[in-house]
Motif scaffolding. Structure first.
Motif, PDB file in Angstrom:
ATOM      1  N   LEU A 262       0.834  -1.203   0.000  1.00 53.51           N
ATOM      2  CA  LEU A 262       0.000   0.000   0.000  1.00 53.51           C
ATOM      3  C   LEU A 262       0.869   1.253   0.000  1.00 53.51           C
ATOM      4  N   LEU A 263       0.261   2.366  -0.394  1.00 58.15           N
ATOM      5  CA  LEU A 263       1.004   3.615  -0.567  1.00 58.15           C
ATOM      6  C   LEU A 263       1.611   4.105   0.736  1.00 58.15           C
ATOM      7  N   ASP A 264       0.803   4.146   1.805  1.00 57.54           N
ATOM      8  CA  ASP A 264       1.293   4.668   3.084  1.00 57.54           C
ATOM      9  C   ASP A 264       0.376   4.204   4.209  1.00 57.54           C
ATOM     10  N   ALA A 265       0.698   4.644   5.416  1.00 58.30           N
ATOM     11  CA  ALA A 265      -0.068   4.226   6.587  1.00 58.30           C
ATOM     12  C   ALA A 265      -1.498   4.746   6.555  1.00 58.30           C
ATOM     13  N   ASP A 266      -1.711   5.944   5.981  1.00 57.20           N
ATOM     14  CA  ASP A 266      -3.077   6.469   5.882  1.00 57.20           C
ATOM     15  C   ASP A 266      -3.937   5.591   4.977  1.00 57.20           C
ATOM     16  N   THR A 267      -3.362   5.129   3.888  1.00 52.46           N
ATOM     17  CA  THR A 267      -4.099   4.225   2.998  1.00 52.46           C
ATOM     18  C   THR A 267      -4.439   2.930   3.723  1.00 52.46           C
ATOM     19  N   LEU A 268      -3.482   2.436   4.520  1.00 49.95           N
ATOM     20  CA  LEU A 268      -3.726   1.229   5.316  1.00 49.95           C
ATOM     21  C   LEU A 268      -4.894   1.443   6.275  1.00 49.95           C
ATOM     22  N   LEU A 269      -4.852   2.540   7.052  1.00 48.74           N
ATOM     23  CA  LEU A 269      -5.911   2.789   8.021  1.00 48.74           C
ATOM     24  C   LEU A 269      -7.257   2.960   7.344  1.00 48.74           C
ATOM     25  N   ARG A 270      -7.255   3.608   6.202  1.00 50.37           N
ATOM     26  CA  ARG A 270      -8.537   3.821   5.520  1.00 50.37           C
ATOM     27  C   ARG A 270      -9.151   2.489   5.100  1.00 50.37           C
ATOM     28  N   GLN A 271      -8.316   1.551   4.636  1.00 48.77           N
ATOM     29  CA  GLN A 271      -8.834   0.231   4.270  1.00 48.77           C
ATOM     30  C   GLN A 271      -9.350  -0.519   5.503  1.00 48.77           C
ATOM     31  N   VAL A 272      -8.624  -0.400   6.606  1.00 53.13           N
ATOM     32  CA  VAL A 272      -9.065  -1.038   7.851  1.00 53.13           C
ATOM     33  C   VAL A 272     -10.400  -0.447   8.293  1.00 53.13           C
ATOM     34  N   TYR A 273     -10.502   0.880   8.244  1.00 47.64           N
ATOM     35  CA  TYR A 273     -11.732   1.544   8.676  1.00 47.64           C
ATOM     36  C   TYR A 273     -12.918   1.144   7.804  1.00 47.64           C
ATOM     37  N   GLU A 274     -12.696   1.070   6.492  1.00 51.87           N
ATOM     38  CA  GLU A 274     -13.785   0.695   5.587  1.00 51.87           C
ATOM     39  C   GLU A 274     -14.282  -0.715   5.889  1.00 51.87           C
ATOM     40  N   ALA A 275     -13.342  -1.630   6.131  1.00 52.17           N
ATOM     41  CA  ALA A 275     -13.728  -3.001   6.463  1.00 52.17           C
ATOM     42  C   ALA A 275     -14.470  -3.039   7.794  1.00 52.17           C
ATOM     43  N   ALA A 276     -13.957  -2.329   8.787  1.00 54.12           N
ATOM     44  CA  ALA A 276     -14.595  -2.321  10.112  1.00 54.12           C
ATOM     45  C   ALA A 276     -15.978  -1.697  10.048  1.00 54.12           C
ATOM     46  N   ARG A 277     -16.128  -0.655   9.254  1.00 55.79           N
ATOM     47  CA  ARG A 277     -17.439  -0.014   9.132  1.00 55.79           C
ATOM     48  C   ARG A 277     -18.460  -0.983   8.562  1.00 55.79           C
ATOM     49  N   LEU A 278     -18.039  -1.775   7.590  1.00 53.66           N
ATOM     50  CA  LEU A 278     -18.960  -2.741   6.993  1.00 53.66           C
ATOM     51  C   LEU A 278     -19.362  -3.810   8.013  1.00 53.66           C
ATOM     52  N   VAL A 279     -18.391  -4.297   8.777  1.00 52.08           N
ATOM     53  CA  VAL A 279     -18.698  -5.309   9.795  1.00 52.08           C
ATOM     54  C   VAL A 279     -19.605  -4.718  10.875  1.00 52.08           C
ATOM     55  N   SER A 280     -19.333  -3.471  11.290  1.00 54.15           N
ATOM     56  CA  SER A 280     -20.144  -2.829  12.325  1.00 54.15           C
ATOM     57  C   SER A 280     -21.576  -2.646  11.853  1.00 54.15           C
ATOM     58  N   TYR A 281     -21.740  -2.185  10.623  1.00 55.24           N
ATOM     59  CA  TYR A 281     -23.096  -1.979  10.111  1.00 55.24           C
ATOM     60  C   TYR A 281     -23.830  -3.314   9.994  1.00 55.24           C
ATOM     61  N   ALA A 282     -23.135  -4.343   9.496  1.00 56.50           N
ATOM     62  CA  ALA A 282     -23.758  -5.670   9.410  1.00 56.50           C
ATOM     63  C   ALA A 282     -24.157  -6.161  10.790  1.00 56.50           C
ATOM     64  N   SER A 283     -23.342  -5.870  11.808  1.00 56.93           N
ATOM     65  CA  SER A 283     -23.673  -6.275  13.180  1.00 56.93           C
ATOM     66  C   SER A 283     -24.919  -5.556  13.668  1.00 56.93           C
ATOM     67  N   ASP A 284     -24.997  -4.245  13.413  1.00 57.57           N
ATOM     68  CA  ASP A 284     -26.174  -3.480  13.842  1.00 57.57           C
ATOM     69  C   ASP A 284     -27.444  -4.057  13.232  1.00 57.57           C
ATOM     70  N   VAL A 285     -27.406  -4.288  11.916  1.00 56.32           N
ATOM     71  CA  VAL A 285     -28.588  -4.808  11.225  1.00 56.32           C
ATOM     72  C   VAL A 285     -28.946  -6.196  11.746  1.00 56.32           C
ATOM     73  N   THR A 286     -27.929  -7.025  11.946  1.00 52.41           N
ATOM     74  CA  THR A 286     -28.178  -8.401  12.370  1.00 52.41           C
ATOM     75  C   THR A 286     -28.764  -8.463  13.771  1.00 52.41           C
ATOM     76  N   TRP A 287     -28.190  -7.710  14.709  1.00 54.32           N
ATOM     77  CA  TRP A 287     -28.710  -7.755  16.077  1.00 54.32           C
ATOM     78  C   TRP A 287     -30.100  -7.141  16.155  1.00 54.32           C
ATOM     79  N   ARG A 288     -30.365  -6.163  15.310  1.00 53.68           N
ATOM     80  CA  ARG A 288     -31.716  -5.611  15.261  1.00 53.68           C
ATOM     81  C   ARG A 288     -32.711  -6.673  14.783  1.00 53.68           C
ATOM     82  N   GLU A 289     -32.298  -7.462  13.789  1.00 50.82           N
ATOM     83  CA  GLU A 289     -33.161  -8.521  13.272  1.00 50.82           C
ATOM     84  C   GLU A 289     -33.348  -9.630  14.306  1.00 50.82           C
ATOM     85  N   VAL A 290     -32.285  -9.946  15.028  1.00 45.11           N
ATOM     86  CA  VAL A 290     -32.408 -10.943  16.109  1.00 45.11           C
ATOM     87  C   VAL A 290     -33.438 -10.479  17.130  1.00 45.11           C
TER      88      VAL A 290
END
Length: 815
Positions: A262-290
């Motif tokens: 990857l280009l730099d540490a900011d690019t790394l963090l942005r990819q981590v954040y994007e992945a975490a945001r997707l998991v967090s949103y999926a968790s919110d939706v899933t627990w709401r459905e439960v």
């Protein structure tokens, strides 16, 4: 060396061969990510199979089982080995000897080992008592020995999990919430724990467990890819540090980024954040459905008994045009047509945030798949709905994230892409740039009673750091972007310039107050020149505080607040000129004069309704005129109680007042009496507008006292109680004695609500003051109303009487 060669080396050379093959595999540049993790798991399987076979030559009824991450085949370079030695309870001494033959070689190589020796019954009992053990067994995978023993355990564990899901899933949700409280949110941390933080690998594993229960399922789009990215980062972290760590420390981020290409540490963090945001949103939706499923299961037997066995139908309560509430979520109405209604996403989002309810996943996905782009500039309703969404407080965050998850935010605001998930390498900042912008809007919503234009405050809060996605000074870049965005949203030229000024100078007050000599007249003059007007200064003061509070606890204090307030007071004195002149009374139009003469001649109210398609003053007309609302003109012979009567009738008919003016009209010479003219813009909350004849009939009854408006509104509120939703800031009523020589100006800033103007008008009537003119505007969810009032003799109110009226009005609105 090929993968087959690596495995052969491990098989031929025992533990040392396995160690060499493992090292060779981890240093291969050609293989990384899922293929390397799978190959490492397979290599380890082969080695452990050899150890098992050598130690269990005379033993039957035993198997070696991988559980947890190893069971999923996801071995990172320094992952521990989760192993279960399963046996049928026969020869316990032989089983103990086999365990020693398995565990000691693993320890000798310096590998971390999480191990247990159990019978199937013991494994199931332990799983029933320890949720973490049960979660590990859900990923059980056979390595060696008696396959039937492993398979029967897997079958039994899955059956137990599904049978116990109504009890165990709430326990799992609580476990996830406690972990999130301890570790924070992965998508915002500068040194995140990739496994334990909310949105990390543990949450991704929890979603797999929920899916295995068959009770609910997570949104699957992108989830596997998000897990893969987090695992790839953890692999690179293990290789860079040589340690079994999951915390991505600052000093190691550049090396990890290089390991991943990857280009730099900011690019790394942005990819981590994007992945975490997707998991967090999926968790919110899933627990709401439960939660929804569990509540439904608990209620359904009672409902069916009450309905004689019939299947209960879900209640759907209207929230806005095309938007309803169902099962605690905001969904689209059956008649909604997103492909024909480009404002629907913002209308649904605003309704959800105002009601404090989540947007349903199905609704957001349908909107993303079918809705048409908004025209440029946006229609007035779209702008108002955006302001309402931004002014809804904390619920705005979850609704915004739901829109963001399906790409709707960047479609509405393309410039958002540059700040999305962008890290801020500053210990003062708690959030990524995009989340900070939403947090600032949330904070600004608490200050909407302090400013005369809350809509400009909220939009400026959303855009103040938008320039951080561009090189150079983000305030300078942001001013240009803000002009473009505000123009596209549909603000007129004056408002666009105010928003741009707020973005350009959002740091000016705090920087000047804390770094300059406020006793130096040149300092104050420079700020006054930059701000330009008292109205803009008022907005900038509120934005400065909202921005600081949204940054973090270190960015604002009572000391900083006092310095900024002192600077604002000095700048305001420089900007203050003569007291504003009284509003000039515009000459009536031909239509207004016709209605006024008819009202004077008949002695009763006269009204007209017509669609308003002309753009506001200062805004360029678009090629295809679109109705901005319905203009309601009413002429009424001057008499007490006109304002509450008209406002009450409109509230009864569920008409929302967008703007309203009331003034006394001078009639031509020779015409006796005086007439009040009301020029209002209204819109139906949902459904169609009432007929003009019906409105006039009800207005006549309201004025003669035969229509009990207060009682009718109270009955409706009792039959359909309003949702708790957002806790809005308290109403604020202030007196502006210098604003007019002929009347006392009382200004009301409040949360808009059905019947609000009726309550204000009735309170002013009860105070025995005359409303000489009124100027009412609704800006998103905020009402900013100014009333020019006089005493019974037509003179301005004395100061103490004006203050008493303001206090009484404030008490009425807070009651």
């Amino acid at each position: 060396m090929t993968g087959t060669d690596v495995q052969k080396e491990a098989e031929d050379s025992g533990p040392s061969g396995y160690a060499a093959a493992r090292l060779r595999l981890l240093t291969e540049e050609a293989r990384s990510g899922p293929p390397r993790r799978a190959a490492l798991a397979e290599l380890t399987d082969d080695w452990l199979t050899g150890l098992f076979a050598a130690g269990a030559e005379e033993l039957r009824g035993a198997s070696l089982v991988a559980v947890g991450g190893y069971g999923r085949g996801e071995l990172s370079p320094r992952s521990d080995l989760d192993l279960l030695l399963l046996h049928d309870g026969g020869d316990t001494k032989a089983v103990a000897a086999l365990a020693d033959r398995l565990w000691y070689p693993v320890w000798d190589l310096g590998l971390d080992l999480d191990h247990s020796v159990r019978t199937p019954a013991e494994a199931r009992k332990t799983a029933g008592e320890d949720l973490k053990v049960q979660l590990g067994l859900l990923d059980a995978r056979h390595i060696a020995g008696d396959l039937g023993l492993t398979s029967s355990l897997r079958t039994a564990v899955l059956a137990d999990w599904r049978n116990q899901a109504p009890k165990r899933l709430p326990e799992l949700q609580e476990l996830c919430a406690e972990r999130a409280e301890r570790q924070g949110e992965l998508q915002y941390l500068l040194e995140p724990d990739l496994k334990e933080a909310r949105g990390g690998l543990r949450d991704a594993t929890a979603l797999r467990a929920v899916a295995a229960s068959w009770l609910a399922d997570a949104p699957r789009e992108g989830l596997a890819d998000a897990r893969r990215r987090l695992l790839d980062v953890r692999d690179a972290l293990h290789l860079a540090t040589g340690r079994a760590t999951d915390r991505l420390a600052l000093q190691e981020q550049d090396q990890v980024a290089a390991e991943l290409g990857l280009l730099d540490a900011d690019t790394l963090l942005r990819q981590v954040y994007e992945a975490a945001r997707l998991v967090s949103y999926a968790s919110d939706v899933t627990w709401r459905e439960v939660g929804r499923v569990l509540r439904s299961r608990a209620v359904r037997p009672r409902l069916r008994a009450m309905l004689g066995g019939a299947k209960p139908t879900a209640e759907r309560s209207p929230l806005a045009e095309g938007v309803v509430e169902q099962d605690g979520e905001v969904v689209l109405a059956r008649a909604a047509r997103p492909e024909r209604d480009p404002v629907l996403p913002l209308r649904a989002a605003a309704a959800a945030a105002q009601a404090g309810l989540p947007l349903s996943l199905h609704a957001v996905r349908r909107l993303a798949a079918t809705v048409r782009p908004l025209p440029t500039p946006w229609p007035a309703e779209a702008r108002e709905q955006l302001v309402t969404l931004l002014g809804s407080g904390r619920p705005t965050i979850d609704v915004w994230e739901a829109l963001e998850a399906e790409g709707l935010i960047t479609r509405l605001l393309p410039d958002w892409e540059r700040v999305r998930c962008r890290p801020q390498r500053n210990a003062v900042h708690l959030w990524t740039v995009d989340r900070h912008l939403i947090e600032t809007a949330v904070r600004a919503s608490e200050f909407t009673r302090r400013v005369s234009r809350p809509d400009l405050l909220l939009v400026a809060a959303l855009l103040h750091d938008i320039g951080k996605g561009w090189p150079g000074d983000h305030s300078v870049a942001g001013e240009i972007i803000a002009k473009d965005v505000a123009t596209r949203i549909g603000f007129d030229r004056h408002d666009v310039n105010v928003i741009a000024t707020l973005v350009r100078h959002h740091l000016t007050l705090i920087d000047t107050a804390t770094r300059r000599d406020l006793e130096d007249p040149a300092t104050v003059r420079s700020v006054a020149e930059a701000v330009g007007s008292e109205g803009t200064l008022e907005l900038l003061h509120a934005l400065t505080e909202a921005d600081a509070l949204a940054t973090g606890p270190a960015a604002w204090s009572s000391w900083r607040g006092s310095l900024v307030a002192d600077l604002v007071k000095r700048v305001s004195a420089v900007l203050a000129g003569d007291a504003p002149d009284d509003p000039e009374e515009a000459a009536p139009t031909a239509e207004q004069e016709r209605l006024a003469l008819e009202a004077a001649a008949t002695g009763s109210p006269v009204l007209s309704l017509r669609a308003q398609t002309e753009p506001p003053a200062g805004q360029e007309p678009s090629g295809d005129p679109e109705p901005l609302g319905v203009e309601l003109l009413i002429a009424v012979p001057d008499q007490p109680g006109v304002l509450p009567a008209v406002a009450g009738v409109l509230a009864m008919h569920r008409l929302t007042v967008r703007t309203a003016e009331l003034r006394s009209l001078h009639l031509p010479d020779g015409v006796d009496g005086s007439v009040l003219l009301l020029d209002w813009r209204v819109a139906a909350e949902y459904g169609s507008l009432p007929q003009a004849a019906r409105l006039r009939s009800d207005l006549v009854r309201a004025l003669d006292g035969s229509l009990d408006i207060a009682g009718r509104l109270a009955e409706r509120d009792a039959a359909y109680p309003r949702r708790r939703g957002v806790i809005a800031p308290a109403a604020r009523v202030s007196v502006h004695p210098a604003a007019s020589r002929l009347a006392t100006v009382i200004e009301v800033r409040s949360q808009d609500a059905p019947g609000l103007l009726f309550r204000i008008g009735r309170a002013l009537d009860d105070a025995n003051v005359q409303v000489r003119s009124a100027h009412v505007s609704t800006l998103g969810a905020n009402a900013v109303d100014a009333f020019y009032v006089t005493g019974p003799e037509g003179a301005p109110l004395p100061g103490d009487e004006a203050a008493a009226v303001a206090r009484k009005l404030e008490e009425t609105l807070r009651g």
